[in-house]
Motif scaffolding. Structure first.
Motif, PDB file in Angstrom:
ATOM      1  N   ARG A 127      47.719  46.416   3.350  1.00 22.18           N
ATOM      2  CA  ARG A 127      46.620  45.960   4.210  1.00 22.18           C
ATOM      3  C   ARG A 127      46.201  47.067   5.174  1.00 22.18           C
ATOM      4  O   ARG A 127      45.015  47.360   5.348  1.00 22.18           O
ATOM      5  N   LYS A 128      47.186  47.708   5.801  1.00 21.87           N
ATOM      6  CA  LYS A 128      46.901  48.768   6.764  1.00 21.87           C
ATOM      7  C   LYS A 128      46.234  49.963   6.082  1.00 21.87           C
ATOM      8  O   LYS A 128      45.291  50.547   6.613  1.00 21.87           O
ATOM      9  N   TYR A 129      46.702  50.312   4.874  1.00 23.45           N
ATOM     10  CA  TYR A 129      46.109  51.421   4.127  1.00 23.45           C
ATOM     11  C   TYR A 129      44.641  51.130   3.823  1.00 23.45           C
ATOM     12  O   TYR A 129      43.774  51.982   4.010  1.00 23.45           O
ATOM     13  N   LEU A 130      44.352  49.916   3.360  1.00 28.06           N
ATOM     14  CA  LEU A 130      42.962  49.564   3.043  1.00 28.06           C
ATOM     15  C   LEU A 130      42.087  49.563   4.291  1.00 28.06           C
ATOM     16  O   LEU A 130      40.911  49.938   4.230  1.00 28.06           O
ATOM     17  N   GLN A 131      42.647  49.154   5.432  1.00 29.31           N
ATOM     18  CA  GLN A 131      41.872  49.195   6.668  1.00 29.31           C
ATOM     19  C   GLN A 131      41.539  50.630   7.052  1.00 29.31           C
ATOM     20  O   GLN A 131      40.412  50.918   7.470  1.00 29.31           O
ATOM     21  N   LEU A 132      42.498  51.531   6.917  1.00 32.28           N
ATOM     22  CA  LEU A 132      42.248  52.930   7.264  1.00 32.28           C
ATOM     23  C   LEU A 132      41.301  53.595   6.283  1.00 32.28           C
ATOM     24  O   LEU A 132      40.436  54.379   6.671  1.00 32.28           O
ATOM     25  N   VAL A 133      41.441  53.272   5.011  1.00 28.45           N
ATOM     26  CA  VAL A 133      40.587  53.863   3.981  1.00 28.45           C
ATOM     27  C   VAL A 133      39.145  53.386   4.130  1.00 28.45           C
ATOM     28  O   VAL A 133      38.206  54.133   3.868  1.00 28.45           O
ATOM     29  N   SER A 134      38.954  52.154   4.560  1.00 27.77           N
ATOM     30  CA  SER A 134      37.593  51.620   4.682  1.00 27.77           C
ATOM     31  C   SER A 134      36.786  52.352   5.749  1.00 27.77           C
ATOM     32  O   SER A 134      35.562  52.297   5.744  1.00 27.77           O
ATOM     33  N   LYS A 135      37.448  53.096   6.631  1.00 22.60           N
ATOM     34  CA  LYS A 135      36.750  53.841   7.685  1.00 22.60           C
ATOM     35  C   LYS A 135      36.418  55.270   7.258  1.00 22.60           C
ATOM     36  O   LYS A 135      35.836  56.016   8.020  1.00 22.60           O
ATOM     37  N   THR A 136      36.791  55.660   6.036  1.00 20.68           N
ATOM     38  CA  THR A 136      36.511  57.016   5.565  1.00 20.68           C
ATOM     39  C   THR A 136      35.126  57.091   4.932  1.00 20.68           C
ATOM     40  O   THR A 136      34.450  56.076   4.741  1.00 20.68           O
ATOM     41  N   SER A 137      34.746  58.311   4.537  1.00 17.70           N
ATOM     42  CA  SER A 137      33.404  58.504   3.969  1.00 17.70           C
ATOM     43  C   SER A 137      33.272  57.919   2.568  1.00 17.70           C
ATOM     44  O   SER A 137      32.193  57.503   2.180  1.00 17.70           O
ATOM     45  N   ASN A 138      34.348  57.898   1.796  1.00 13.90           N
ATOM     46  CA  ASN A 138      34.280  57.377   0.431  1.00 13.90           C
ATOM     47  C   ASN A 138      35.461  56.409   0.191  1.00 13.90           C
ATOM     48  O   ASN A 138      36.437  56.766  -0.465  1.00 13.90           O
ATOM     49  N   PRO A 139      35.369  55.201   0.707  1.00 12.67           N
ATOM     50  CA  PRO A 139      36.510  54.280   0.625  1.00 12.67           C
ATOM     51  C   PRO A 139      36.844  53.814  -0.786  1.00 12.67           C
ATOM     52  O   PRO A 139      38.007  53.622  -1.112  1.00 12.67           O
ATOM     53  N   THR A 140      35.850  53.663  -1.648  1.00 13.09           N
ATOM     54  CA  THR A 140      36.108  53.190  -3.007  1.00 13.09           C
ATOM     55  C   THR A 140      36.958  54.190  -3.774  1.00 13.09           C
ATOM     56  O   THR A 140      37.876  53.811  -4.493  1.00 13.09           O
ATOM     57  N   GLU A 141      36.665  55.453  -3.601  1.00 13.12           N
ATOM     58  CA  GLU A 141      37.444  56.485  -4.290  1.00 13.12           C
ATOM     59  C   GLU A 141      38.890  56.496  -3.813  1.00 13.12           C
ATOM     60  O   GLU A 141      39.816  56.653  -4.598  1.00 13.12           O
ATOM     61  N   LYS A 142      39.102  56.287  -2.507  1.00 14.85           N
ATOM     62  CA  LYS A 142      40.470  56.301  -1.968  1.00 14.85           C
ATOM     63  C   LYS A 142      41.232  55.022  -2.293  1.00 14.85           C
ATOM     64  O   LYS A 142      42.449  54.983  -2.127  1.00 14.85           O
ATOM     65  N   GLU A 143      40.548  54.005  -2.726  1.00 20.06           N
ATOM     66  CA  GLU A 143      41.247  52.824  -3.230  1.00 20.06           C
ATOM     67  C   GLU A 143      41.733  53.067  -4.644  1.00 20.06           C
ATOM     68  O   GLU A 143      42.778  52.562  -5.042  1.00 20.06           O
ATOM     69  N   ILE A 144      40.977  53.827  -5.418  1.00 20.84           N
ATOM     70  CA  ILE A 144      41.337  54.109  -6.808  1.00 20.84           C
ATOM     71  C   ILE A 144      42.341  55.255  -6.873  1.00 20.84           C
ATOM     72  O   ILE A 144      43.379  55.154  -7.517  1.00 20.84           O
ATOM     73  N   ILE A 145      42.022  56.361  -6.201  1.00 17.41           N
ATOM     74  CA  ILE A 145      42.916  57.520  -6.154  1.00 17.41           C
ATOM     75  C   ILE A 145      43.560  57.514  -4.773  1.00 17.41           C
ATOM     76  O   ILE A 145      42.917  57.814  -3.769  1.00 17.41           O
ATOM     77  N   ILE A 146      44.826  57.175  -4.730  1.00 23.99           N
ATOM     78  CA  ILE A 146      45.515  56.964  -3.456  1.00 23.99           C
ATOM     79  C   ILE A 146      45.687  58.284  -2.714  1.00 23.99           C
ATOM     80  O   ILE A 146      46.126  59.288  -3.281  1.00 23.99           O
ATOM     81  N   ASP A 147      45.354  58.260  -1.446  1.00 21.32           N
ATOM     82  CA  ASP A 147      45.568  59.391  -0.553  1.00 21.32           C
ATOM     83  C   ASP A 147      47.050  59.369  -0.155  1.00 21.32           C
ATOM     84  O   ASP A 147      47.455  58.633   0.746  1.00 21.32           O
ATOM     85  N   VAL A 148      47.868  60.168  -0.827  1.00 24.46           N
ATOM     86  CA  VAL A 148      49.325  60.098  -0.681  1.00 24.46           C
ATOM     87  C   VAL A 148      49.788  60.419   0.742  1.00 24.46           C
ATOM     88  O   VAL A 148      50.627  59.693   1.286  1.00 24.46           O
TER      89      VAL A 148
END
Length: 186
Positions: A127-148
């Protein structure tokens, strides 16, 4: 606060939860594993099967050493079951009693608490990862390719999820308002 809570849980909860009690055989025909003939036969059969495989390999070969180690581990496992007062069924296998009796609480409560903690941690970190990713410039890509690196940093902070969840709930940040949830027409 989190450290003191964890220390208190470990000091008071862990010894109570893992202290085994004397098994009583009044439950559905179960007997103490140390006294179960079928349990002892299962041990002998398992060891005999491993020893049969052992004869196929040379004395100092790696597979032979691995099988010898497996035989020792099997004997230790059966010995632990015998000495832990766990009950065995007619099949010779240990059975955990989860019928709510406090005399069998150590067989179920600690593993279930650990399970709930770990699954909660996984959910909270996701949940926390998705919240942080949603604030980035390309959230869909970071949901598919995980920012390790981001995921690893979130994972290390997720161990205190019960306290964090309670704080967010108390502040009203944990649950979404009814206005922000879409409802399909019926």
């Amino acid at each position: 606060m989190v450290k003191s809570f964890i220390k208190a849980l470990l000091v008071f909860g862990l010894p109570i939860a893992i202290t085994p009690t004397i098994a009583k055989a009044e439950i559905a025909g179960l007997t103490d594993c140390a006294q179960s003939e079928v349990f002892q036969k299962r041990l002998a059969k398992t060891v005999k099967k491993l020893e049969g495989r052992l004869k196929k390999y040379d004395e100092a070969s790696a597979p032979r050493l691995a099988i010898q180690q497996q035989i020792e581990q099997t004997k230790k496992r059966f010995e632990r079951y015998s000495s832990s007062n766990i009950l065995c069924g007619n099949d010779g296998l240990p059975h955990l009693i989860t019928d709510g009796r406090w005399s069998h609480a150590a067989e179920f409560i600690l593993p279930s608490i650990i399970f709930l903690y770990i699954t909660g941690w996984i959910g909270w970190v996701g949940r926390k990862y998705l919240q942080l990713v949603s604030k980035t410039s390309n959230p869909t890509e970071k949901e598919i390719i995980i920012d390790v690196p981001l995921a690893a940093s979130v994972m290390t902070t997720g161990f205190a999820w019960p306290v964090t969840a309670w704080n967010e709930f108390a502040k009203g940040e944990l649950l979404a308002s009814d206005d922000s949830i879409t409802v399909s027409p019926r």
